[in-house]
Design an enzyme around this catalytic site. Sequence first.
Site, PDB file in Angstrom:
ATOM      1  N   SER A 133     -48.278   1.275  16.941  1.00 37.73           N
ATOM      2  CA  SER A 133     -47.944   0.306  15.889  1.00 37.73           C
ATOM      3  C   SER A 133     -48.737   0.650  14.637  1.00 37.73           C
ATOM      4  O   SER A 133     -49.812   1.272  14.722  1.00 37.73           O
ATOM      5  CB  SER A 133     -48.332  -1.098  16.368  1.00 37.73           C
ATOM      6  OG  SER A 133     -48.284  -2.017  15.297  1.00 37.73           O
ATOM      7  N   TYR A 146     -54.525  -7.217  20.050  1.00 40.92           N
ATOM      8  CA  TYR A 146     -53.359  -6.352  19.797  1.00 40.92           C
ATOM      9  C   TYR A 146     -53.778  -5.091  19.034  1.00 40.92           C
ATOM     10  O   TYR A 146     -53.426  -3.972  19.429  1.00 40.92           O
ATOM     11  CB  TYR A 146     -52.294  -7.126  19.018  1.00 40.92           C
ATOM     12  CG  TYR A 146     -50.993  -6.365  18.879  1.00 40.92           C
ATOM     13  CD1 TYR A 146     -50.147  -6.185  19.973  1.00 40.92           C
ATOM     14  CD2 TYR A 146     -50.607  -5.812  17.659  1.00 40.92           C
ATOM     15  CE1 TYR A 146     -48.958  -5.477  19.852  1.00 40.92           C
ATOM     16  CE2 TYR A 146     -49.414  -5.108  17.533  1.00 40.92           C
ATOM     17  CZ  TYR A 146     -48.592  -4.946  18.630  1.00 40.92           C
ATOM     18  OH  TYR A 146     -47.411  -4.237  18.515  1.00 40.92           O
TER      19      TYR A 146
HETATM   20  N1  LIG Z   1     -41.288  -5.475  17.193  1.00 40.73           N
HETATM   21  C1  LIG Z   1     -42.170  -4.957  16.380  1.00 40.73           C
HETATM   22  O1  LIG Z   1     -42.246  -5.298  15.170  1.00 40.73           O
HETATM   23  C2  LIG Z   1     -43.128  -3.887  16.876  1.00 40.73           C
HETATM   24  C3  LIG Z   1     -43.862  -3.173  15.923  1.00 40.73           C
HETATM   25  C4  LIG Z   1     -44.734  -2.189  16.352  1.00 40.73           C
HETATM   26  C5  LIG Z   1     -44.851  -1.890  17.690  1.00 40.73           C
HETATM   27  N2  LIG Z   1     -44.125  -2.607  18.602  1.00 40.73           N
HETATM   28  C6  LIG Z   1     -44.295  -2.273  20.016  1.00 40.73           C
HETATM   29  O2  LIG Z   1     -43.040  -1.989  20.580  1.00 40.73           O
HETATM   30  C7  LIG Z   1     -43.090  -2.255  21.983  1.00 40.73           C
HETATM   31  C8  LIG Z   1     -41.877  -3.087  22.381  1.00 40.73           C
HETATM   32  O3  LIG Z   1     -41.965  -4.351  21.752  1.00 40.73           O
HETATM   33  P1  LIG Z   1     -40.682  -5.220  21.345  1.00 40.73           P
HETATM   34  O4  LIG Z   1     -40.883  -5.628  19.932  1.00 40.73           O
HETATM   35  O5  LIG Z   1     -39.439  -4.536  21.744  1.00 40.73           O
HETATM   36  O6  LIG Z   1     -40.950  -6.546  22.211  1.00 40.73           O
HETATM   37  P2  LIG Z   1     -40.119  -7.213  23.418  1.00 40.73           P
HETATM   38  O7  LIG Z   1     -38.681  -7.379  23.052  1.00 40.73           O
HETATM   39  O8  LIG Z   1     -40.908  -8.431  23.782  1.00 40.73           O
HETATM   40  O9  LIG Z   1     -40.194  -6.132  24.587  1.00 40.73           O
HETATM   41  C9  LIG Z   1     -41.346  -5.909  25.354  1.00 40.73           C
HETATM   42  C10 LIG Z   1     -40.951  -5.147  26.591  1.00 40.73           C
HETATM   43  O10 LIG Z   1     -42.142  -4.855  27.329  1.00 40.73           O
HETATM   44  C11 LIG Z   1     -41.920  -5.221  28.688  1.00 40.73           C
HETATM   45  N3  LIG Z   1     -43.159  -5.601  29.343  1.00 40.73           N
HETATM   46  C12 LIG Z   1     -44.072  -6.525  28.945  1.00 40.73           C
HETATM   47  N4  LIG Z   1     -45.050  -6.633  29.838  1.00 40.73           N
HETATM   48  C13 LIG Z   1     -44.755  -5.747  30.839  1.00 40.73           C
HETATM   49  C14 LIG Z   1     -45.386  -5.410  32.066  1.00 40.73           C
HETATM   50  N5  LIG Z   1     -46.540  -5.990  32.448  1.00 40.73           N
HETATM   51  N6  LIG Z   1     -44.811  -4.462  32.857  1.00 40.73           N
HETATM   52  C15 LIG Z   1     -43.656  -3.884  32.489  1.00 40.73           C
HETATM   53  N7  LIG Z   1     -43.007  -4.158  31.328  1.00 40.73           N
HETATM   54  C16 LIG Z   1     -43.556  -5.091  30.529  1.00 40.73           C
HETATM   55  C17 LIG Z   1     -40.936  -6.380  28.636  1.00 40.73           C
HETATM   56  O11 LIG Z   1     -40.184  -6.433  29.854  1.00 40.73           O
HETATM   57  P3  LIG Z   1     -40.394  -7.488  31.054  1.00 40.73           P
HETATM   58  O12 LIG Z   1     -40.840  -8.778  30.433  1.00 40.73           O
HETATM   59  O13 LIG Z   1     -39.032  -7.541  31.677  1.00 40.73           O
HETATM   60  O14 LIG Z   1     -41.412  -6.865  31.949  1.00 40.73           O
HETATM   61  C18 LIG Z   1     -40.026  -5.945  27.498  1.00 40.73           C
HETATM   62  O15 LIG Z   1     -39.013  -5.089  27.976  1.00 40.73           O
HETATM   63  C19 LIG Z   1     -44.432  -2.947  22.237  1.00 40.73           C
HETATM   64  O16 LIG Z   1     -45.366  -2.004  22.749  1.00 40.73           O
HETATM   65  C20 LIG Z   1     -44.850  -3.408  20.855  1.00 40.73           C
HETATM   66  O17 LIG Z   1     -46.250  -3.540  20.746  1.00 40.73           O
HETATM   67  C21 LIG Z   1     -43.259  -3.587  18.233  1.00 40.73           C
END
Ligand SMILES: NC(=O)c1ccc[n+]([C@@H]2O[C@H](COP(=O)([O-])OP(=O)(O)OC[C@H]3O[C@@H](n4cnc5c(N)ncnc54)[C@H](OP(=O)(O)O)[C@@H]3O)[C@@H](O)[C@H]2O)c1
Length: 247
Positions: A133, A146
């Site tokens: 990120s 985070y």
């Molecule tokens: N959205 C943004 O603006 C943004 C920006 C920078 C970086 N990111 C990064 O991108 C990644 C994805 O985030 P997102 O925005 O797509 O959020 P999201 O829609 O909440 O997706 C998070 C994913 O992680 C999985 N997860 C969470 N805890 C887990 C565990 N203990 N074991 C296995 N899977 C787990 C969830 O699946 P389950 O709940 O089914 O396990 C879900 O598929 C993250 O690492 C986040 O930090 C996001």
Amino acid sequence: MITGASSGIGKGIALEIASRGAHLGLLARREELLNEIVGEATAHNVKAVAAAADVRDIEAVRAAADRFRKELGPIDVMIANAGIGTSDHATRLTPEHAANVIGINVLGAVNSVGAVLPEMVERGQGRLVAISSLAAYRGLAKSAAYCASKAAVTAYFESLRIDLRQTGVGVTIIHPGFIKTDLTSGRESKMPYLMELEAGVKKIVAGIEKEKAIYAFPWQLATIVRASMLMPPAMYDWIAARNSFRE
Ligand SMILES: NC(=O)c1ccc[n+]([C@@H]2O[C@H](COP(=O)([O-])OP(=O)(O)OC[C@H]3O[C@@H](n4cnc5c(N)ncnc54)[C@H](OP(=O)(O)O)[C@@H]3O)[C@@H](O)[C@H]2O)c1
């Protein structure tokens, strides 16, 4: 192999690369959501396998990777995407909560690497991808756990990249800005350069395809964040305290 494939960025990457012909090994905890994505992906004439696992559980992650290899063949690319956010002020952030964020975001990625790297090195090919990120670069308001987790992920994968230089295994670290997903929902007004999921996913996939070592986007926010690394602490704290993107 994509971790955190049941929603948001992970799901978006899965469907985007399925449309280009990639077979998918999908890992997350919510199996019913993974099964829906398997259904959508296989409409593109690719194979997809769902494995319900918690990335904190190394044996479960190893078992999932073994299943992917058995049913799909060797793993070419592992995308460590599973992650959670946090918005606790320092005075309310408990060690337990911080440990959970670090456990999922950092040790989850470490476990995912451990489940695929020996076989990649043996084959002399493969790519490890971290979804880090822009929050990895400096501390932010209400984001201690985070930011710490993403800084750790970046440093971990960067060190791997150096160690793996002669092995045929490449490493890509993605630093996205704000993308519309469950993780960012409800905070839209506070997030500069917020991107639609589809646009963000296309950028991530392009960065992986180009085998970039590091890819930070959108460029406007990435430039601001990188410039902030040159600021002295007093100036940085003043600006960061007035620009919280957390509620
Ligand atoms: N959205 C943004 O603006 C943004 C920006 C920078 C970086 N990111 C990064 O991108 C990644 C994805 O985030 P997102 O925005 O797509 O959020 P999201 O829609 O909440 O997706 C998070 C994913 O992680 C999985 N997860 C969470 N805890 C887990 C565990 N203990 N074991 C296995 N899977 C787990 C969830 O699946 P389950 O709940 O089914 O396990 C879900 O598929 C993250 O690492 C986040 O930090 C996001």
